[in-house]
Design a protein around this motif. Structure first.
Motif, short mmCIF file in Angstrom:
data_model
loop_
_atom_site.label_atom_id
_atom_site.label_comp_id
_atom_site.label_asym_id
_atom_site.label_seq_id
_atom_site.Cartn_x
_atom_site.Cartn_y
_atom_site.Cartn_z
N GLU A 1 0.85 -1.18 0.00
CA GLU A 1 0.00 0.00 0.00
C GLU A 1 0.89 1.23 0.00
O GLU A 1 1.82 1.34 0.80
N LEU A 2 0.59 2.16 -0.89
CA LEU A 2 1.38 3.38 -1.05
C LEU A 2 0.46 4.57 -0.86
O LEU A 2 -0.60 4.65 -1.48
N THR A 3 0.88 5.52 0.01
CA THR A 3 0.11 6.74 0.22
C THR A 3 0.95 7.94 -0.18
O THR A 3 2.09 8.09 0.27
N ILE A 4 0.38 8.80 -1.04
CA ILE A 4 1.06 9.98 -1.57
C ILE A 4 0.29 11.21 -1.11
O ILE A 4 -0.94 11.22 -1.13
N ARG A 5 1.02 12.25 -0.71
CA ARG A 5 0.38 13.48 -0.25
C ARG A 5 0.74 14.63 -1.20
O ARG A 5 1.76 15.31 -1.03
N PRO A 6 -0.08 14.86 -2.23
CA PRO A 6 0.23 15.93 -3.20
C PRO A 6 0.37 17.30 -2.56
O PRO A 6 1.24 18.09 -2.97
N GLU A 7 -0.44 17.62 -1.56
CA GLU A 7 -0.40 18.94 -0.95
C GLU A 7 0.82 19.14 -0.05
O GLU A 7 1.13 20.26 0.33
N ASP A 8 1.52 18.06 0.26
CA ASP A 8 2.69 18.12 1.14
C ASP A 8 3.94 17.76 0.34
O ASP A 8 4.66 16.83 0.67
N GLY A 9 4.16 18.50 -0.74
CA GLY A 9 5.36 18.30 -1.53
C GLY A 9 5.36 17.03 -2.34
O GLY A 9 6.42 16.58 -2.78
N SER B 1 3.99 9.36 2.05
CA SER B 1 3.88 9.39 3.50
C SER B 1 3.92 7.99 4.10
O SER B 1 4.22 7.85 5.30
N SER B 2 3.63 6.98 3.28
CA SER B 2 3.60 5.62 3.82
C SER B 2 3.81 4.61 2.69
O SER B 2 3.28 4.78 1.59
N LEU B 3 4.61 3.59 2.97
CA LEU B 3 4.74 2.42 2.10
C LEU B 3 4.68 1.19 3.00
O LEU B 3 5.59 0.96 3.80
N ILE B 4 3.59 0.46 2.90
CA ILE B 4 3.39 -0.73 3.71
C ILE B 4 3.56 -1.95 2.82
O ILE B 4 2.89 -2.08 1.79
N ILE B 5 4.48 -2.82 3.19
CA ILE B 5 4.74 -4.05 2.45
C ILE B 5 4.51 -5.22 3.39
O ILE B 5 5.15 -5.31 4.45
N ASN B 6 3.58 -6.09 2.99
CA ASN B 6 3.31 -7.27 3.83
C ASN B 6 2.97 -6.88 5.26
O ASN B 6 3.47 -7.47 6.21
N ASP B 7 2.15 -5.83 5.39
CA ASP B 7 1.69 -5.33 6.69
C ASP B 7 2.77 -4.65 7.51
O ASP B 7 2.56 -4.34 8.69
N LEU B 8 3.93 -4.36 6.91
CA LEU B 8 5.01 -3.68 7.62
C LEU B 8 5.23 -2.30 7.00
O LEU B 8 5.48 -2.19 5.78
N GLU B 9 5.16 -1.25 7.80
CA GLU B 9 5.52 0.10 7.35
C GLU B 9 7.04 0.16 7.21
O GLU B 9 7.77 -0.19 8.13
N VAL B 10 7.54 0.62 6.04
CA VAL B 10 8.99 0.66 5.82
C VAL B 10 9.55 2.08 5.88
O VAL B 10 10.78 2.25 5.87
N LEU B 11 8.70 3.11 5.92
CA LEU B 11 9.17 4.49 5.93
C LEU B 11 8.94 5.14 7.29
O LEU B 11 7.91 4.90 7.94
N ARG B 12 9.89 5.98 7.70
CA ARG B 12 9.73 6.74 8.93
C ARG B 12 8.55 7.70 8.79
O ARG B 12 8.38 8.37 7.76
N GLN B 13 7.73 7.77 9.81
CA GLN B 13 6.53 8.59 9.78
C GLN B 13 6.81 9.99 10.33
O GLN B 13 7.67 10.18 11.18
#
Length: 289
Positions: free
Chosen positions: A25-33, A37-49
């Motif tokens: 699952e990939l979440t992109i925030r157009p209004e925030d540059g 904001s998030s990349l979840i692979i196999n139920d694991l978030e891989v990016l610092r929030q």
């Protein structure tokens, strides 16, 4: 096949979410540059929030510009750099990493959504003040079950100008509270010697051991593998020839493919013209253990 959803983000913003069912699952925030904001692979978030983390685009420059200043270049027979270019006007960018300017301007701008479908999304923003040239930056995201491909373009809408493009992802050092620390593997051809001002000195040296806040040359293209033992392997590739690796923080590590080294607007300028845009892409491919 991926599915796409839009969900409410911060006030006045809409997030774009791409989903590869059961895997990513990939979440992109157009209004925030236009940051991830998030990349979840196999139920694991891989990016610092956090507001300044995730993964953000760097353009129209990457890393630091010395004292926030760069010179435009004009084409002239012979030139003063041996390549038919002569130094033009000097421009001042805002200082945001004293005494330098860092990471471009587009990470601080709202982006417009050009298109979204089940498997991809595209966005753009126009270059505005303080950048002194008219232009546009575009970014596309393509998500599959085992990979994410990012492509960025920098276009001129008038005069030619030097530019760079790249990405600054913040990968979590540990995936989950019990995960083992990430391991970084890569084989660069050289390391840009870093001066006390955090800028390359112009000398290329043998790659040294970490911890790093350093730029490396990979003339055959960026190829860096992150391994979280027993959990995930993620390989970052790109046709770009430079990568910055930053692993001095406890929470995260950064692997930043980019089209030129820090201060490259001054040292190795790549001109963007109305008929010759800059384009760079990177693919993050993963394998679950």
């Amino acid at each position: 096949m991926s599915t796409q959803e839009t969900t409410e983000g911060a006030p006045g913003a809409r997030d774009v979410r791409l989903v590869a069912p059961g895997f990513a699952e990939l979440t992109i925030r157009p209004e925030d540059g236009c940051r991830i904001s998030s990349l979840i692979i196999n139920d694991l978030e891989v990016l610092r929030q956090g507001d300044r983390y995730g993964s953000f685009p760097m353009a129209p420059w990457c890393g630091r510009i010395e004292l926030g200043q760069f010179r435009s270049f004009v084409t002239a027979p012979g030139g003063d750099d041996g390549a038919g270019r002569s130094g033009g006007a000097r421009h001042q960018m805002p200082i945001n990493a004293t005494p330098h300017a860092i990471h471009g301007t587009v990470r601080d701008q709202p982006w417009r959504t050009a298109s979204v479908d089940d498997q991809s999304a595209s966005f753009y923003c126009d270059l505005t003040d303080p950048w002194p040239y008219r232009g546009r930056v575009t970014q596309t995201f393509e998500l599959t079950d085992d990979a994410l491909t990012l492509t960025m373009g920098v276009e001129s809408r008038g005069d030619s100008f030097p530019a760079q493009a790249g990405w600054h992802p913040w990968f979590l050092r540990q995936l989950g509270p019990t995960g083992a620390p990430v391991q970084i593997a890569f084989d660069p051809a050289w390391q840009e010697e870093r001066g006390v001002d955090h800028l390359p000195t112009g000398r290329r040296v043998e790659p040294g051991p970490g911890p790093w806040d350093d730029c490396f040359g990979m003339p055959d293209g960026v190829d860096v593998t992150l391994t979280w033992p027993t959990q995930l392997e993620l390989t970052i590739t790109s046709g770009a020839r430079w990568v910055v690796v930053y692993d001095e923080q406890e929470e995260a590590v950064c692997v930043e493919p980019q089209s030129g080294p820090p201060n490259g607007l001054n040292t190795v300028p790549r001109l963007v013209t109305p008929i010759d845009p800059l384009e760079v892409s990177t693919t993050w491919r993963w394998k679950r253990f």
